[in-house]
Scaffold this motif. Structure first.
Motif, PDB file in Angstrom:
ATOM      1  N   UNK A 127     -86.331   7.658 -44.573  1.00 59.36           N
ATOM      2  CA  UNK A 127     -87.383   9.098 -44.637  1.00 59.36           C
ATOM      3  C   UNK A 127     -87.134   9.557 -43.408  1.00 59.36           C
ATOM      4  N   UNK A 128     -86.959   8.850 -42.413  1.00 62.34           N
ATOM      5  CA  UNK A 128     -87.120   9.265 -40.929  1.00 62.34           C
ATOM      6  C   UNK A 128     -86.005  10.253 -40.535  1.00 62.34           C
ATOM      7  N   UNK A 129     -84.796  10.156 -41.310  1.00 64.03           N
ATOM      8  CA  UNK A 129     -83.567  11.123 -41.038  1.00 64.03           C
ATOM      9  C   UNK A 129     -83.610  12.147 -42.112  1.00 64.03           C
ATOM     10  N   UNK A 130     -84.555  12.273 -43.011  1.00 67.40           N
ATOM     11  CA  UNK A 130     -84.487  13.495 -44.012  1.00 67.40           C
ATOM     12  C   UNK A 130     -84.483  14.988 -43.171  1.00 67.40           C
ATOM     13  N   UNK A 131     -85.377  15.254 -42.301  1.00 71.23           N
ATOM     14  CA  UNK A 131     -85.428  16.429 -41.594  1.00 71.23           C
ATOM     15  C   UNK A 131     -84.341  16.572 -40.641  1.00 71.23           C
ATOM     16  N   UNK A 132     -83.900  15.649 -40.047  1.00 73.97           N
ATOM     17  CA  UNK A 132     -82.751  15.683 -39.196  1.00 73.97           C
ATOM     18  C   UNK A 132     -81.318  16.147 -40.034  1.00 73.97           C
ATOM     19  N   UNK A 133     -81.362  15.648 -41.346  1.00 73.45           N
ATOM     20  CA  UNK A 133     -79.988  15.860 -41.891  1.00 73.45           C
ATOM     21  C   UNK A 133     -80.188  17.279 -42.556  1.00 73.45           C
ATOM     22  N   UNK A 134     -81.371  17.567 -42.983  1.00 71.15           N
ATOM     23  CA  UNK A 134     -81.568  18.941 -43.459  1.00 71.15           C
ATOM     24  C   UNK A 134     -81.301  20.029 -42.482  1.00 71.15           C
ATOM     25  N   UNK A 135     -81.627  19.650 -41.078  1.00 67.49           N
ATOM     26  CA  UNK A 135     -81.366  20.739 -39.861  1.00 67.49           C
ATOM     27  C   UNK A 135     -79.919  20.738 -39.641  1.00 67.49           C
ATOM     28  N   UNK A 136     -79.158  19.702 -39.742  1.00 69.45           N
ATOM     29  CA  UNK A 136     -77.844  19.378 -39.291  1.00 69.45           C
ATOM     30  C   UNK A 136     -77.082  20.238 -40.522  1.00 69.45           C
ATOM     31  N   UNK A 137     -77.305  20.119 -41.743  1.00 76.09           N
ATOM     32  CA  UNK A 137     -76.648  20.558 -42.835  1.00 76.09           C
ATOM     33  C   UNK A 137     -76.789  22.290 -42.771  1.00 76.09           C
TER      34      UNK A 137
ATOM     35  N   UNK B  35     -81.567  20.973 -32.913  1.00 79.22           N
ATOM     36  CA  UNK B  35     -82.801  20.126 -33.204  1.00 79.22           C
ATOM     37  C   UNK B  35     -82.442  19.095 -34.130  1.00 79.22           C
ATOM     38  N   UNK B  36     -81.340  19.063 -34.978  1.00 74.20           N
ATOM     39  CA  UNK B  36     -81.098  18.025 -36.024  1.00 74.20           C
ATOM     40  C   UNK B  36     -80.939  16.619 -35.188  1.00 74.20           C
ATOM     41  N   UNK B  37     -79.886  17.012 -34.117  1.00 77.94           N
ATOM     42  CA  UNK B  37     -79.362  15.851 -33.209  1.00 77.94           C
ATOM     43  C   UNK B  37     -80.797  15.328 -32.549  1.00 77.94           C
ATOM     44  N   UNK B  38     -81.424  15.988 -32.094  1.00 80.21           N
ATOM     45  CA  UNK B  38     -82.861  15.363 -31.233  1.00 80.21           C
ATOM     46  C   UNK B  38     -83.679  14.856 -32.406  1.00 80.21           C
ATOM     47  N   UNK B  39     -83.901  15.176 -33.860  1.00 82.84           N
ATOM     48  CA  UNK B  39     -84.584  14.593 -34.506  1.00 82.84           C
ATOM     49  C   UNK B  39     -83.951  13.139 -35.006  1.00 82.84           C
ATOM     50  N   UNK B  40     -82.717  13.283 -35.275  1.00 81.89           N
ATOM     51  CA  UNK B  40     -81.827  12.006 -35.377  1.00 81.89           C
ATOM     52  C   UNK B  40     -82.135  10.974 -34.426  1.00 81.89           C
ATOM     53  N   UNK B  41     -81.923  11.322 -33.311  1.00 77.62           N
ATOM     54  CA  UNK B  41     -82.120  10.424 -32.057  1.00 77.62           C
ATOM     55  C   UNK B  41     -83.645   9.967 -31.954  1.00 77.62           C
ATOM     56  N   UNK B  42     -84.572  10.810 -32.062  1.00 75.90           N
ATOM     57  CA  UNK B  42     -86.122  10.232 -32.098  1.00 75.90           C
ATOM     58  C   UNK B  42     -86.128   9.464 -33.372  1.00 75.90           C
ATOM     59  N   UNK B  43     -85.493   9.620 -34.463  1.00 80.24           N
ATOM     60  CA  UNK B  43     -85.809   8.722 -35.524  1.00 80.24           C
ATOM     61  C   UNK B  43     -85.049   7.347 -35.166  1.00 80.24           C
ATOM     62  N   UNK B  44     -84.059   7.253 -34.531  1.00 73.52           N
ATOM     63  CA  UNK B  44     -83.326   6.035 -34.271  1.00 73.52           C
ATOM     64  C   UNK B  44     -84.278   5.164 -33.181  1.00 73.52           C
ATOM     65  N   UNK B  45     -84.751   5.949 -32.117  1.00 75.16           N
ATOM     66  CA  UNK B  45     -85.462   5.206 -31.308  1.00 75.16           C
ATOM     67  C   UNK B  45     -86.885   4.713 -31.886  1.00 75.16           C
TER      68      UNK B  45
END
Length: 251
Positions: free
Chosen positions: A2-12, A49-59
């Motif tokens: 779930x934590x990567x959903x917004x990141x994937x949507x932004x990246x796509x 923004x997608x990359x930032x969201x993905x990095x925050x999700x990983x952290x």
């Protein structure tokens, strides 16, 4: 997941915008060429923004996994070891962005043109500027229509003109060379069309076929009235061509 959903949507979404604006001319199906820089900037910001969201999700991964395991354990106990499908269903939100990235929709065509009723431009009858001197004059469908309907100086008289557009069909075998005219983007598109004469109905190209037509003006109706619309062209040649990179005419 779930934590990567917004990141994937932004990246796509960002990738889709960059694909049509930075790496191809597909953006011309939607907006004018002058808006390309804004699309590139928007796509780049979405990717960032997608990359930032993905990095925050990983952290926060370890902390969230512990919370998710605890929540799932409590849900299973409360529902008799049932399973929650909410997070999986949420991933379906990425499908529209993925479809735009892989399968960008085509330019507007005959369907959009057919939905618009015959409307005359809000301009008065009068004399138009002189046309360039040329044996065969290249002219847009919109320019030809305006001069044929409103020009008291009859600047099209005796001139051989050439125009390009896609084919639409009307009643009684009539067919037209049509273009969609935009001010800003495809959302504000209006229709401009010219009825083609001098060809047999059976020889008319199929709907949405792009053609270049050469011919001469045929007067019709009284200037500035519904009787003058759509204007007529006596065709001498009709040649099938590829859809141009920019399918819309500009006001």
């Amino acid at each position: 997941m779930r934590r990567y959903g917004s990141a994937v949507l932004l990246l796509l979404t960002g990738g889709a915008v960059l694909r049509i604006s930075l790496f191809s001319d597909l953006y011309l199906r939607y907006v004018q060429a002058a808006l390309r820089p804004y699309l590139v900037i928007s796509g780049s910001l979405l990717m960032l923004l997608g990359l930032v969201a993905a990095i925050r999700g990983m952290s926060h991964r370890d902390h969230e996994e512990e919370e998710e395991e605890h929540e799932e354990h409590e849900e299973e106990e409360a529902e008799g070891h049932g399973h929650s499908h909410g997070p999986r269903i949420a991933w379906l939100l990425t499908l529209p962005a993925l479809a735009l990235l892989l399968f960008p929709p085509p330019a507007l065509g005959s369907y959009s043109a057919g939905r618009e009723q015959a409307q005359l431009a809000a301009q008065g009858v009068g004399t138009f500027p002189a046309l360039p001197a040329a044996k065969v004059l290249d002219i847009s469908v919109g320019q030809y229509s305006s001069r044929a309907i409103y020009d008291t100086g009859h600047s099209l008289k005796g001139r051989t003109v050439r125009m390009t557009g896609f084919v639409t069909h009307g009643s009684n075998g009539a067919w037209y060379v049509t273009r969609l005219v935009v001010t800003c983007c495809a959302a504000d598109a209006t229709t401009s069309k010219v009825e083609i004469r001098g060809t047999e109905a059976s020889d008319a190209p199929q709907t949405d076929t792009w053609v270049t037509v050469t011919g001469t003006w045929l007067p019709k109706g009284r200037l500035g009235t519904d009787g003058a619309w759509p204007p007529l062209l006596d065709a001498k040649t009709v040649t099938q061509v590829k859809q141009p990179a920019d399918p819309y005419e500009k006001r």
